[in-house]
Design a protein around this motif. Structure first.
Motif, PDB file in Angstrom:
ATOM      1  N   ASN A 108       0.814  -1.216   0.000  1.00 21.47           N
ATOM      2  CA  ASN A 108       0.000   0.000   0.000  1.00 21.47           C
ATOM      3  C   ASN A 108       0.847   1.264   0.000  1.00 21.47           C
ATOM      4  OD1 ASN A 108      -2.304  -1.564   0.047  1.00 21.47           O
ATOM      5  ND2 ASN A 108      -2.416  -1.567   2.274  1.00 21.47           N
ATOM      6  N   TYR A 109       1.933   1.205  -0.728  1.00 26.14           N
ATOM      7  CA  TYR A 109       2.834   2.348  -0.792  1.00 26.14           C
ATOM      8  C   TYR A 109       3.190   2.675  -2.230  1.00 26.14           C
ATOM      9  CZ  TYR A 109       3.683   2.339   4.238  1.00 26.14           C
ATOM     10  OH  TYR A 109       3.544   2.435   5.589  1.00 26.14           O
ATOM     11  N   VAL A 110       3.235   3.950  -2.519  1.00 26.19           N
ATOM     12  CA  VAL A 110       3.849   4.441  -3.749  1.00 26.19           C
ATOM     13  C   VAL A 110       5.351   4.539  -3.478  1.00 26.19           C
ATOM     14  CG1 VAL A 110       4.011   6.376  -5.348  1.00 26.19           C
ATOM     15  CG2 VAL A 110       1.788   5.725  -4.384  1.00 26.19           C
ATOM     16  N   MET A 111       6.146   4.129  -4.457  1.00 25.48           N
ATOM     17  CA  MET A 111       7.589   4.066  -4.239  1.00 25.48           C
ATOM     18  C   MET A 111       8.333   4.871  -5.297  1.00 25.48           C
ATOM     19  SD  MET A 111       7.863   1.943  -1.629  1.00 25.48           S
ATOM     20  CE  MET A 111       9.597   1.479  -1.676  1.00 25.48           C
ATOM     21  N   GLY A 112       9.546   5.259  -4.947  1.00 26.68           N
ATOM     22  CA  GLY A 112      10.353   5.984  -5.910  1.00 26.68           C
ATOM     23  C   GLY A 112      11.830   5.890  -5.612  1.00 26.68           C
ATOM     24  N   TRP A 113      12.622   6.114  -6.643  1.00 30.07           N
ATOM     25  CA  TRP A 113      14.068   6.240  -6.506  1.00 30.07           C
ATOM     26  C   TRP A 113      14.448   7.692  -6.833  1.00 30.07           C
ATOM     27  CZ3 TRP A 113      17.422   2.954  -4.452  1.00 30.07           C
ATOM     28  CH2 TRP A 113      17.113   1.594  -4.400  1.00 30.07           C
ATOM     29  N   PHE A 114      15.159   8.321  -5.932  1.00 25.84           N
ATOM     30  CA  PHE A 114      15.655   9.676  -6.121  1.00 25.84           C
ATOM     31  C   PHE A 114      17.180   9.641  -6.116  1.00 25.84           C
ATOM     32  CE2 PHE A 114      12.039  12.614  -5.617  1.00 25.84           C
ATOM     33  CZ  PHE A 114      11.052  11.732  -5.225  1.00 25.84           C
ATOM     34  N   ARG A 115      17.767  10.704  -6.606  1.00 23.76           N
ATOM     35  CA  ARG A 115      19.206  10.858  -6.490  1.00 23.76           C
ATOM     36  C   ARG A 115      19.535  12.326  -6.227  1.00 23.76           C
ATOM     37  NH1 ARG A 115      21.093   9.653 -12.767  1.00 23.76           N
ATOM     38  NH2 ARG A 115      20.320  11.612 -13.695  1.00 23.76           N
ATOM     39  N   GLN A 116      20.682  12.513  -5.578  1.00 24.08           N
ATOM     40  CA  GLN A 116      21.137  13.863  -5.280  1.00 24.08           C
ATOM     41  C   GLN A 116      22.636  13.932  -5.464  1.00 24.08           C
ATOM     42  OE1 GLN A 116      19.948  15.427  -1.444  1.00 24.08           O
ATOM     43  NE2 GLN A 116      20.165  17.513  -2.195  1.00 24.08           N
ATOM     44  N   ALA A 117      23.050  14.762  -6.400  1.00 26.00           N
ATOM     45  CA  ALA A 117      24.471  15.001  -6.644  1.00 26.00           C
ATOM     46  C   ALA A 117      24.907  16.216  -5.842  1.00 26.00           C
ATOM     47  CB  ALA A 117      24.715  15.218  -8.131  1.00 26.00           C
ATOM     48  N   PRO A 118      26.193  16.345  -5.544  1.00 23.24           N
ATOM     49  CA  PRO A 118      26.670  17.500  -4.776  1.00 23.24           C
ATOM     50  C   PRO A 118      26.268  18.818  -5.419  1.00 23.24           C
ATOM     51  CG  PRO A 118      28.381  15.849  -4.957  1.00 23.24           C
ATOM     52  CD  PRO A 118      27.269  15.396  -5.851  1.00 23.24           C
ATOM     53  N   GLY A 119      25.678  19.690  -4.611  1.00 29.61           N
ATOM     54  CA  GLY A 119      25.296  21.006  -5.094  1.00 29.61           C
ATOM     55  C   GLY A 119      24.024  21.041  -5.913  1.00 29.61           C
ATOM     56  N   LYS A 120      23.361  19.907  -6.028  1.00 29.98           N
ATOM     57  CA  LYS A 120      22.137  19.849  -6.827  1.00 29.98           C
ATOM     58  C   LYS A 120      20.959  19.417  -5.970  1.00 29.98           C
ATOM     59  CE  LYS A 120      24.293  18.953 -11.296  1.00 29.98           C
ATOM     60  NZ  LYS A 120      24.264  18.102 -12.523  1.00 29.98           N
ATOM     61  N   GLU A 121      19.768  19.691  -6.465  1.00 31.32           N
ATOM     62  CA  GLU A 121      18.559  19.289  -5.757  1.00 31.32           C
ATOM     63  C   GLU A 121      18.307  17.796  -5.944  1.00 31.32           C
ATOM     64  OE1 GLU A 121      16.011  23.477  -6.024  1.00 31.32           O
ATOM     65  OE2 GLU A 121      15.243  21.639  -6.925  1.00 31.32           O
ATOM     66  N   ARG A 122      17.584  17.248  -4.998  1.00 29.78           N
ATOM     67  CA  ARG A 122      17.202  15.847  -5.113  1.00 29.78           C
ATOM     68  C   ARG A 122      16.176  15.719  -6.238  1.00 29.78           C
ATOM     69  NH1 ARG A 122      16.254  12.509   0.360  1.00 29.78           N
ATOM     70  NH2 ARG A 122      18.293  13.534   0.645  1.00 29.78           N
ATOM     71  N   GLU A 123      16.381  14.748  -7.105  1.00 24.25           N
ATOM     72  CA  GLU A 123      15.503  14.587  -8.257  1.00 24.25           C
ATOM     73  C   GLU A 123      14.961  13.160  -8.333  1.00 24.25           C
ATOM     74  OE1 GLU A 123      17.352  14.932 -12.096  1.00 24.25           O
ATOM     75  OE2 GLU A 123      19.085  13.724 -11.540  1.00 24.25           O
ATOM     76  N   LEU A 124      13.751  13.050  -8.833  1.00 28.13           N
ATOM     77  CA  LEU A 124      13.149  11.741  -9.038  1.00 28.13           C
ATOM     78  C   LEU A 124      13.759  11.088 -10.268  1.00 28.13           C
ATOM     79  CD1 LEU A 124      10.963   9.644  -8.265  1.00 28.13           C
ATOM     80  CD2 LEU A 124       9.418  10.869  -9.821  1.00 28.13           C
ATOM     81  N   VAL A 125      14.273   9.901 -10.088  1.00 28.57           N
ATOM     82  CA  VAL A 125      14.848   9.133 -11.186  1.00 28.57           C
ATOM     83  C   VAL A 125      13.803   8.200 -11.789  1.00 28.57           C
ATOM     84  CG1 VAL A 125      16.594   7.416 -11.806  1.00 28.57           C
ATOM     85  CG2 VAL A 125      17.150   9.239 -10.186  1.00 28.57           C
ATOM     86  N   ALA A 126      13.085   7.498 -10.907  1.00 33.70           N
ATOM     87  CA  ALA A 126      12.062   6.562 -11.351  1.00 33.70           C
ATOM     88  C   ALA A 126      11.051   6.387 -10.235  1.00 33.70           C
ATOM     89  CB  ALA A 126      12.673   5.207 -11.711  1.00 33.70           C
ATOM     90  N   GLY A 127       9.797   6.209 -10.615  1.00 31.72           N
ATOM     91  CA  GLY A 127       8.751   6.016  -9.630  1.00 31.72           C
ATOM     92  C   GLY A 127       7.756   4.976 -10.099  1.00 31.72           C
ATOM     93  N   ILE A 128       7.040   4.410  -9.131  1.00 37.82           N
ATOM     94  CA  ILE A 128       6.067   3.372  -9.458  1.00 37.82           C
ATOM     95  C   ILE A 128       4.843   3.546  -8.577  1.00 37.82           C
ATOM     96  CG2 ILE A 128       7.085   1.696  -7.849  1.00 37.82           C
ATOM     97  CD1 ILE A 128       6.462  -0.461 -10.015  1.00 37.82           C
ATOM     98  N   SER A 129       3.679   3.317  -9.154  1.00 36.96           N
ATOM     99  CA  SER A 129       2.436   3.438  -8.404  1.00 36.96           C
ATOM    100  C   SER A 129       2.296   2.305  -7.402  1.00 36.96           C
ATOM    101  CB  SER A 129       1.253   3.441  -9.367  1.00 36.96           C
ATOM    102  OG  SER A 129       1.223   2.219 -10.098  1.00 36.96           O
ATOM    103  N   TRP A 130       1.293   2.413  -6.549  1.00 33.21           N
ATOM    104  CA  TRP A 130       1.158   1.457  -5.456  1.00 33.21           C
ATOM    105  C   TRP A 130       0.985   0.029  -5.951  1.00 33.21           C
ATOM    106  CZ3 TRP A 130      -3.109  -1.599  -4.023  1.00 33.21           C
ATOM    107  CH2 TRP A 130      -4.235  -1.456  -4.852  1.00 33.21           C
TER     108      TRP A 130
END
Length: 125
Positions: free
Chosen positions: A31-53
């Motif tokens: 019952n969770y929506v999931m995602g993979w994020f990444r954050q490089a030095p000096g940059k904002e965290r960004e969504l790389v890939a996501g999947i519905s529940w």
């Protein structure tokens, strides 16, 4: 409450592959929506890939389309990110995230309630 633990990061040459894992424990993983994020030095965290529940829909950032594949197994309470043809610009700390609810892909980091500790991915040129 759910706990997320990432693994699988490391150092790889450009063109190589890595497979990240996110193991979830606690409440019903389904019952969770999931995602993979990444954050490089000096940059904002960004969504790389996501999947519905329910796995019915997925999202990939343009920068990783055709190279990264997200999958999840509800029995094993695990989500993976298969990363192929890695580039130096993929270097970042990668985080898995979860948000309770039976919804569609969530794009924004501030909407996720739970986060893993992160795993470093470094791609050398």
């Amino acid at each position: 409450q759910v706990q997320l633990v990432e693994s699988g990061g490391g150092l790889v040459e450009a063109g190589g592959s890595l497979r990240l894992s996110c193991a979830a424990s606690g409440r019903a993983f389904s019952n969770y929506v999931m995602g993979w994020f990444r954050q490089a030095p000096g940059k904002e965290r960004e969504l790389v890939a996501g999947i519905s529940w329910n796995g019915g829909s997925t999202y990939y950032a343009d920068s990783v389309k055709g190279r990264f594949t997200l999958s999840r197994n509800y029995v094993r309470n695990t989500m993976w990110l298969q990363m192929n043809s890695l580039k130096p610009e993929d270097t970042a700390v990668y985080y898995c995230a979860a948000d309770p609810g039976v919804g569609d892909v969530i794009l924004h980091s501030y909407d996720y309630d739970y986060w893993g500790q992160g795993t470093q991915v470094t791609v050398s040129s």
